[in-house]
Design an enzyme around this catalytic site. Structure first.
Site, PDB file in Angstrom:
ATOM      1  N   LYS A  24       0.856  -1.205   0.000  1.00 29.65           N
ATOM      2  CA  LYS A  24       0.000   0.000   0.000  1.00 29.65           C
ATOM      3  C   LYS A  24       0.883   1.244   0.000  1.00 29.65           C
ATOM      4  O   LYS A  24       0.665   2.180  -0.779  1.00 29.65           O
ATOM      5  CB  LYS A  24      -0.868   0.002   1.249  1.00 29.65           C
ATOM      6  CG  LYS A  24      -1.477   1.347   1.600  1.00 29.65           C
ATOM      7  CD  LYS A  24      -2.480   1.283   2.722  1.00 29.65           C
ATOM      8  CE  LYS A  24      -1.872   1.568   4.051  1.00 29.65           C
ATOM      9  NZ  LYS A  24      -1.575   2.978   4.339  1.00 29.65           N
ATOM     10  N   ASN A  25       1.928   1.228   0.848  1.00 30.16           N
ATOM     11  CA  ASN A  25       2.729   2.443   1.048  1.00 30.16           C
ATOM     12  C   ASN A  25       3.790   2.651  -0.026  1.00 30.16           C
ATOM     13  O   ASN A  25       4.578   3.599   0.063  1.00 30.16           O
ATOM     14  CB  ASN A  25       3.339   2.452   2.452  1.00 30.16           C
ATOM     15  CG  ASN A  25       2.244   2.583   3.501  1.00 30.16           C
ATOM     16  OD1 ASN A  25       1.101   2.893   3.172  1.00 30.16           O
ATOM     17  ND2 ASN A  25       2.577   2.323   4.749  1.00 30.16           N
ATOM     18  N   CYS A 117      -5.363   8.414   9.757  1.00 32.21           N
ATOM     19  CA  CYS A 117      -5.606   7.779  11.059  1.00 32.21           C
ATOM     20  C   CYS A 117      -5.545   8.838  12.172  1.00 32.21           C
ATOM     21  O   CYS A 117      -4.934   9.874  12.040  1.00 32.21           O
ATOM     22  CB  CYS A 117      -4.506   6.751  11.339  1.00 32.21           C
ATOM     23  SG  CYS A 117      -4.554   5.395  10.234  1.00 32.21           S
ATOM     24  N   PRO A 123       1.941  16.630  11.266  1.00 31.67           N
ATOM     25  CA  PRO A 123       2.241  17.887  10.571  1.00 31.67           C
ATOM     26  C   PRO A 123       2.996  17.624   9.258  1.00 31.67           C
ATOM     27  O   PRO A 123       3.422  16.500   9.002  1.00 31.67           O
ATOM     28  CB  PRO A 123       3.128  18.619  11.557  1.00 31.67           C
ATOM     29  CG  PRO A 123       3.735  17.579  12.397  1.00 31.67           C
ATOM     30  CD  PRO A 123       2.726  16.480  12.492  1.00 31.67           C
ATOM     31  N   ASP A 125       5.504  19.933   8.173  1.00 33.78           N
ATOM     32  CA  ASP A 125       6.552  20.970   8.141  1.00 33.78           C
ATOM     33  C   ASP A 125       7.784  20.520   7.364  1.00 33.78           C
ATOM     34  O   ASP A 125       8.406  21.306   6.648  1.00 33.78           O
ATOM     35  CB  ASP A 125       6.937  21.369   9.567  1.00 33.78           C
ATOM     36  CG  ASP A 125       7.487  20.192  10.356  1.00 33.78           C
ATOM     37  OD1 ASP A 125       8.689  20.172  10.661  1.00 33.78           O
ATOM     38  OD2 ASP A 125       6.713  19.234  10.597  1.00 33.78           O
ATOM     39  N   VAL A 327       7.732   6.749  16.833  1.00 30.93           N
ATOM     40  CA  VAL A 327       7.477   7.439  15.547  1.00 30.93           C
ATOM     41  C   VAL A 327       6.266   8.355  15.632  1.00 30.93           C
ATOM     42  O   VAL A 327       6.329   9.527  15.266  1.00 30.93           O
ATOM     43  CB  VAL A 327       7.298   6.403  14.406  1.00 30.93           C
ATOM     44  CG1 VAL A 327       6.928   7.095  13.101  1.00 30.93           C
ATOM     45  CG2 VAL A 327       8.568   5.563  14.250  1.00 30.93           C
TER      46      VAL A 327
HETATM   47  C1  EPZ Z   1       4.075   6.767   6.181  1.00 30.06           C
HETATM   48  O1  EPZ Z   1       3.317   7.809   6.762  1.00 30.06           O
HETATM   49  C2  EPZ Z   1       3.129   5.578   6.092  1.00 30.06           C
HETATM   50  N1  EPZ Z   1       1.985   5.916   5.236  1.00 30.06           N
HETATM   51  C3  EPZ Z   1       2.649   5.190   7.491  1.00 30.06           C
HETATM   52  O2  EPZ Z   1       1.834   4.034   7.356  1.00 30.06           O
HETATM   53  C4  EPZ Z   1       3.867   4.837   8.342  1.00 30.06           C
HETATM   54  O3  EPZ Z   1       3.439   4.553   9.648  1.00 30.06           O
HETATM   55  C5  EPZ Z   1       4.829   6.029   8.359  1.00 30.06           C
HETATM   56  O4  EPZ Z   1       5.194   6.382   7.001  1.00 30.06           O
HETATM   57  C6  EPZ Z   1       6.113   5.707   9.122  1.00 30.06           C
HETATM   58  O5  EPZ Z   1       6.739   4.607   8.546  1.00 30.06           O
HETATM   59  C7  EPZ Z   1       2.135   5.884   3.905  1.00 30.06           C
HETATM   60  O6  EPZ Z   1       3.214   5.618   3.379  1.00 30.06           O
HETATM   61  C8  EPZ Z   1       0.902   6.184   3.102  1.00 30.06           C
HETATM   62  P1  EPZ Z   1       6.178  10.049   8.407  1.00 30.06           P
HETATM   63  P2  EPZ Z   1       3.924   9.310   6.837  1.00 30.06           P
HETATM   64  O7  EPZ Z   1       6.104  11.307   7.610  1.00 30.06           O
HETATM   65  O8  EPZ Z   1       4.713   9.597   5.618  1.00 30.06           O
HETATM   66  C9  EPZ Z   1       6.276  13.297  11.869  1.00 30.06           C
HETATM   67  C10 EPZ Z   1      -0.081   2.726   7.633  1.00 30.06           C
HETATM   68  O9  EPZ Z   1      -0.606   2.205   8.615  1.00 30.06           O
HETATM   69  N2  EPZ Z   1       6.346  14.275  10.787  1.00 30.06           N
HETATM   70  O10 EPZ Z   1       7.393   9.172   8.291  1.00 30.06           O
HETATM   71  O11 EPZ Z   1       2.816  10.202   7.197  1.00 30.06           O
HETATM   72  C11 EPZ Z   1       4.927  12.599  11.906  1.00 30.06           C
HETATM   73  O12 EPZ Z   1       4.007  13.380  12.642  1.00 30.06           O
HETATM   74  C12 EPZ Z   1       0.441   4.143   7.723  1.00 30.06           C
HETATM   75  O13 EPZ Z   1       0.095   2.168   6.521  1.00 30.06           O
HETATM   76  C13 EPZ Z   1       6.525  15.623  11.113  1.00 30.06           C
HETATM   77  O14 EPZ Z   1       6.625  15.987  12.280  1.00 30.06           O
HETATM   78  O15 EPZ Z   1       4.909   9.153   8.089  1.00 30.06           O
HETATM   79  C14 EPZ Z   1       5.264  11.304  12.604  1.00 30.06           C
HETATM   80  O16 EPZ Z   1       5.300  11.509  13.995  1.00 30.06           O
HETATM   81  C15 EPZ Z   1       0.234   4.721   9.116  1.00 30.06           C
HETATM   82  N3  EPZ Z   1       6.580  16.535  10.110  1.00 30.06           N
HETATM   83  C16 EPZ Z   1       6.680  10.991  12.095  1.00 30.06           C
HETATM   84  O17 EPZ Z   1       7.199  12.231  11.594  1.00 30.06           O
HETATM   85  C17 EPZ Z   1       6.466  16.178   8.792  1.00 30.06           C
HETATM   86  O18 EPZ Z   1       6.545  17.074   7.919  1.00 30.06           O
HETATM   87  C18 EPZ Z   1       6.715   9.956  10.972  1.00 30.06           C
HETATM   88  O19 EPZ Z   1       5.882  10.421   9.944  1.00 30.06           O
HETATM   89  C19 EPZ Z   1       6.279  14.816   8.470  1.00 30.06           C
HETATM   90  C20 EPZ Z   1       6.228  13.874   9.489  1.00 30.06           C
END
Ligand code: EPZ
Length: 417
Positions: A24-25, A117, A123, A125, A327
């Site tokens: 999916k991802n 979710c 965010p 940023d 995370v």
């Molecule tokens: C991707 O989400 C996945 N989704 C998530 O899977 C997965 O849990 C996550 O990566 C971590 O591996 C898809 O690929 C569609 P992140 P993403 O940006 O990109 C913070 C599932 O169940 N953050 O790596 O949104 C954020 O808040 C889903 O399939 C910032 O602070 O994850 C989080 O705490 C759930 N600022 C952490 O980083 C930003 O600009 C990781 O987020 C971006 C993220």
């Protein structure tokens, strides 16, 4: 729709063979990145899950041709600037993956604050900071953000955290930017590597995918390609955790065990063996594995997406275990539902302390995608009947999870209230 639930009778070990499809991802960012060419991009072996269906719909409302051929999705066409909805409906997090490609193709994007979710503020940023360094102008609106840019230019960007989505957006934005881009501190997830494979197949010049530093040389145009994404390691890991809990022997066709190192090292013991790992993986367990601790983190650490499913298993193993979620800041909502089944779980800020015991089936509700999957897995072992409602969360990432497990001899069915 909202009145469906899964009914599970616990106690059956899992036996048989199943298959995992494209992740999916990986498929979601690919459906966004495909718009960087008007030619046909074929994404193979896709799962029929609602997150993918939704991304297909988002593409169509951008007047981008997107058609299913069996499990293959053929994506083509050029974004028609006049058809960009005022705000891309933030129905889920994956709409944010459109940010980079849309900015490149249209020069202006208004993004509704992404939904998804309820596992944290989520965010963007890091996405915006990187796009700004590539030459975008960012305007924060009260309900979202507006990005605009003529032609993006290369830059050196250091990510403060290896955000998966930000890494994917910035790669997609940089492949046609003018000049060279260096991204430092990027995500190393297999799904990021898979997206880069697609873009390279389209003619992009990308080096270092899978490492913490990615170098991109911008090109003028990109072209059609056919890509087979990496298979879904989270679905495969969900199945492996279920076998560890219920016992049994299962073959998961298509699983690439190299992407599940952090999970395998926790499970493999005299109670859980990997019999073979060619073209997939065959695992066998007596359902008596020792409890283990979980510290989730960016790849290759233990995947946050498997943390809720691991907790569902640990809550039924004799002994104590610790789960730390590093995370997302709020990914324990499901624990309250496991407690309805008798789970002894103490929730602290980013930690769970679990004292394993046998659980009793109960009526529980999925709070999010992976939390919901954890409740299903918990029900496979709990004594008696477990009813899991909120199936729409689970259908986002698992194609007919009830068939997945009933084909492996579990007693599970989708019912209507
Ligand atoms: C991707 O989400 C996945 N989704 C998530 O899977 C997965 O849990 C996550 O990566 C971590 O591996 C898809 O690929 C569609 P992140 P993403 O940006 O990109 C913070 C599932 O169940 N953050 O790596 O949104 C954020 O808040 C889903 O399939 C910032 O602070 O994850 C989080 O705490 C759930 N600022 C952490 O980083 C930003 O600009 C990781 O987020 C971006 C993220």
């Amino acid at each position: 729709m909202g009145n469906e639930y899964f009914e599970i009778v616990g106690g059956n070990p899992l036996f048989g063979k199943t298959k995992v499809y494209s992740a999916k991802n990986a498929v979601l960012p690919m459906l966004a990145g495909a718009m960087l060419t008007s030619e046909s991009v074929v994404i193979k072996d896709c799962p029929h899950i609602s997150d993918v269906e939704n991304m297909v719909k988002i593409r169509e409302c951008l007047s981008l041709k997107t058609t299913w051929h069996g499990r293959d999705i053929v994506a083509s066409g050029k974004v028609d600037n006049n058809h960009i909805p005022e705000h891309l409906a933030g129905v889920m997090r994956s709409s944010v993956f459109m940010l980079g490609p849309l900015l490149v193709e249209t020069g202006k994007v208004k993004l509704h604050t992404p939904g998804g979710c309820k596992i944290g503020a989520r965010p963007i940023d890091i996405h915006l900071d990187g796009l700004e360094k590539l030459g975008a102008k960012i305007r924060l609106l009260d309900d979202g953000v507006e990005c605009s840019a003529d032609r993006l230019h290369g830059a050196e960007i250091v990510l403060r955290y290896p955000s998966v989505g930000a890494t994917e957006n910035l790669i997609s934005a940089a492949v046609k930017a003018k000049g060279k881009t260096t991204l430092i501190g990027v995500a190393r997830e297999p799904e990021v590597v898979s997206l880069c494979d697609m873009l390279i197949g389209m003619g992009a010049k990308i080096q270092g995918a899978g490492t913490s530093v990615i170098k991109i040389q911008g090109v003028e145009n990109l072209y059609g390609t056919t890509v087979t994404p990496v298979t879904d390691r989270i679905v495969a890991g969900t199945i492996m955790l279920a076998v560890a809990l219920t016992g049994g022997k299962v073959r998961v066709e298509g699983c690439d065990i190299r992407h599940l190192g952090a999970l395998v090292t926790k499970l493999v013991s005299k109670h859980f063996v990997v019999i073979d790992s060619v073209g997939g993986v065959t695992v066998e367990s007596d359902g008596q594995i020792e409890p283990f601790d979980v510290f989730s983190g960016p790849y290759p650490k233990f995947p946050t997406d498997l943390q809720p499913i691991a907790t569902a298993v640990l809550s039924q193993l004799r002994g104590e275990s610790l789960v730390e979620e590093k995370v997302f800041e709020n990914r324990f909502l499901y624990a309250n539902e496991l407690q309805k089944m008798g789970a002894e779980i103490n929730v602290f800020k980013d930690k769970l302390l679990i004292r394993g015991r046998s659980l009793l089936g109960a009526d529980v509700t999925a709070t999010d995608l992976r939390g919901g999957a954890g409740l299903v897995v918990a029900g496979l072992k709990a004594k008696g009947v477990t009813k899991v409602s909120g199936v729409e969360h689970i259908d986002r990432g698992y194609e007919n999870i009830e068939y997945l497990f009933s084909n492996l001899q579990a007693k599970i069915a989708r019912k209507n209230v």
